[in-house]
Design an enzyme around this catalytic site. Structure first.
Site, short mmCIF file in Angstrom:
data_model
loop_
_atom_site.label_atom_id
_atom_site.label_comp_id
_atom_site.label_asym_id
_atom_site.label_seq_id
_atom_site.Cartn_x
_atom_site.Cartn_y
_atom_site.Cartn_z
N HIS A 225 47.48 51.77 43.31
CA HIS A 225 47.72 50.43 43.87
C HIS A 225 49.22 50.13 43.93
O HIS A 225 49.70 49.59 44.92
CB HIS A 225 47.01 49.36 43.05
CG HIS A 225 45.64 49.05 43.57
ND1 HIS A 225 44.57 49.87 43.35
CD2 HIS A 225 45.18 48.03 44.35
CE1 HIS A 225 43.50 49.35 43.95
NE2 HIS A 225 43.85 48.24 44.56
N LYS B 165 34.85 45.69 37.90
CA LYS B 165 34.15 44.87 36.90
C LYS B 165 35.12 43.84 36.36
O LYS B 165 36.33 44.10 36.27
CB LYS B 165 33.58 45.74 35.78
CG LYS B 165 34.66 46.58 35.11
CD LYS B 165 34.36 46.88 33.68
CE LYS B 165 35.35 47.88 33.10
NZ LYS B 165 36.05 47.40 31.91
#
Lengths: 280, 174
Positions: free
Chosen positions: B36, B101
């Site tokens: 990322h 999550k």
């Protein structure tokens, strides 16, 4: 005096790293089965059955229970009559971790410098805690720790006046903050007392205690029971999607502390609470 | 259970509501912390990134190594909030779905509403089970990052739950 060649330590650490990542201890599995029976939320029950299926599959097909196979935490209890030969003990431990993570198809999740963040490629170094005990045995415990839950762990430097209620509030706060991030159902290790670093280590050690046993002091044992109940009323539930199973077990370790302090550490772990031990 | 064929178009996103159980079939990409950061830095510099984000789903995953003859090792979701800093920039470029999550930031949810994207949760701690739904895996970028490299996966009936939909409804805020 007893001589132990450090090659034996390497071998055992390697075996423990692998064993811990493919199967959980019986008390953890029993707690998961019990939670599956008692869970009131339908989705929560479904998620718990997926976790049971996951454990079965991990063991049968040799796939790690979780892809986060952890940073290896190694506890060594060394009898003071032991004399190590054949090399430096710490090198032998790191070599065991290196071999275990390579041969066990475990993920390499360690970066060498916390800011430069280059992966060391072999999951070393491990975090090692040594203690000297009477006798001529060595007990090795390997507890690979995943960071989804480690990141949600907390230390609170409470005041003596905060008392038992303050301790419970701190634990509940840490669990609420962790919420769905720490892969509930969780397991929780709490350290109370000591100093800043001592209570953190107690909390880590508490995660290696058996879930079906209680603290020897009755007021702490009672706190373990009460906290388990109160946490499971928070409705965080499996995967954080609601239910009566937020925590599978909580264990507390205590130590003497200073007249001015009440340190509390809350080490949060997911249901994949891995720890394997051997005595040599 | 809603069966979804990828790529994840805007029309498909609009049909999903928080609480829906879905199964995903098609190509997805893995990216976690280090990937990322690199993608985000490239976007900021106006450089090419390893894959087209338009109608794409990213799985926040760093798998364990595959054994001989196997597609992948254990392959469950990692905590999404660590990607929050970088996510709005990816949503602007057309990212439509994320699998992870845990909670998301207000900025991410705002971006999801603006650009019509959806956030799925897979069951954390079920990495062995989830790995069975991954049929192929190929590192396409940042090989030097090891487990954090970008992988193109083909998933079949990959189970997930819509936690935050494109209207901002959030299953964690009950």
């Amino acid at each position: 005096m007893r001589e132990i060649n450090v090659n034996l330590i390497t071998e055992k650490v390697k075996e423990l790293c692998i064993a811990a990542n493919y199967d959980l201890s019986e008390d953890v599995k029993a707690a998961l089965n019990k939670a599956h029976e008692s869970e009131q939320n339908e989705l929560g029950k479904n998620i718990l059955s997926q976790l049971q299926e996951n454990l079965q599959l991990a063991k049968e097909e040799m796939i790690p229970i979780c892809q986060d196979t952890g940073m290896a935490v190694v506890f060594l209890e060394i009898g003071q009559e032991v004399y190590f030969t054949g090399g430096f003990l710490e090198d032998a431990i790191q070599e065991g971790v290196r071999q275990g993570y390579q041969e066990g198809y475990l993920r390499k999740s360690v970066v060498g410098d916390p800011l430069l963040r280059v992966n060391t490629g072999d999951n070393t170094p491990a975090v090692i805690h040594y203690s000297i005990v009477p006798g001529e045995q060595v007990k090795i415990t390997v507890a690979p720790k995943g960071f989804g839950s480690e990141n949600m762990s907390r230390i609170f430097m409470l005041k003596p006046a905060d008392g038992a209620q303050g301790v419970k509030d701190a634990v509940l706060q840490a669990v609420k903050d962790a919420g769905p991030n720490a892969c509930p159902p969780m397991m929780i290790g709490v350290g109370i007392g000591g100093t800043f670093e001592k209570c953190a280590q107690l909390a880590k050690e508490a995660l290696t205690l058996k879930l079906d046993e209680r603290h020897p002091s009755s007021h702490i044992a009672q706190m373990e029971e009460e906290l388990l109940e109160e946490i499971n009323r928070l409705d965080i539930g499996p995967a954080g999607l609601g239910g009566t199973t937020t925590c599978l077990g909580i264990r507390i370790k205590t130590y003497a502390t200073h007249i001015a302090g009440l340190p509390v550490a809350v080490n949060i772990c997911c249901h994949v609470n891995r720890h394997e031990s051997v005595e040599i | 259970m809603k069966k979804i064929k990828l790529p994840l178009t805007k029309e498909k996103v609009l049909g999903l509501k928080a609480g829906d159980m879905v199964s995903l079939t098609g190509e997805i990409y893995t990216a976690r912390d280090a990937a990322h950061l690199r993608i985000w830095e490239s976007l900021n510099k106006g450089e090419e990134i390893p894959f087209d984000l338009e109608n794409t789903v990213i799985y926040y995953l760093g798998p364990s190594p595959a054994r001989e003859g196997k597609v992948i090792g254990s392959a469950g979701p990692t905590t999404s909030s660590r990607m929050d800093k970088y996510t709005p920039a990816l949503l602007e470029k057309g990212l439509k779905g994320m699998i992870g999550k845990g909670r998301r930031s207000a900025e991410v949810i705002q971006g999801m509403k603006e650009h019509k994207a959806v956030y799925f949760a897979a069951v954390g701690g079920a990495g062995a089970l989830l790995s069975k739904r991954i049929k192929s895996s190929e590192v396409i970028a940042y090989d030097d990052l090891g487990t954090e490299a970008v992988r193109k996966l083909y998933v079949e009936d990959f189970p997930a739950i819509v936690v935050i939909d494109c209207a901002g409804n959030n299953l964690y805020e009950r």
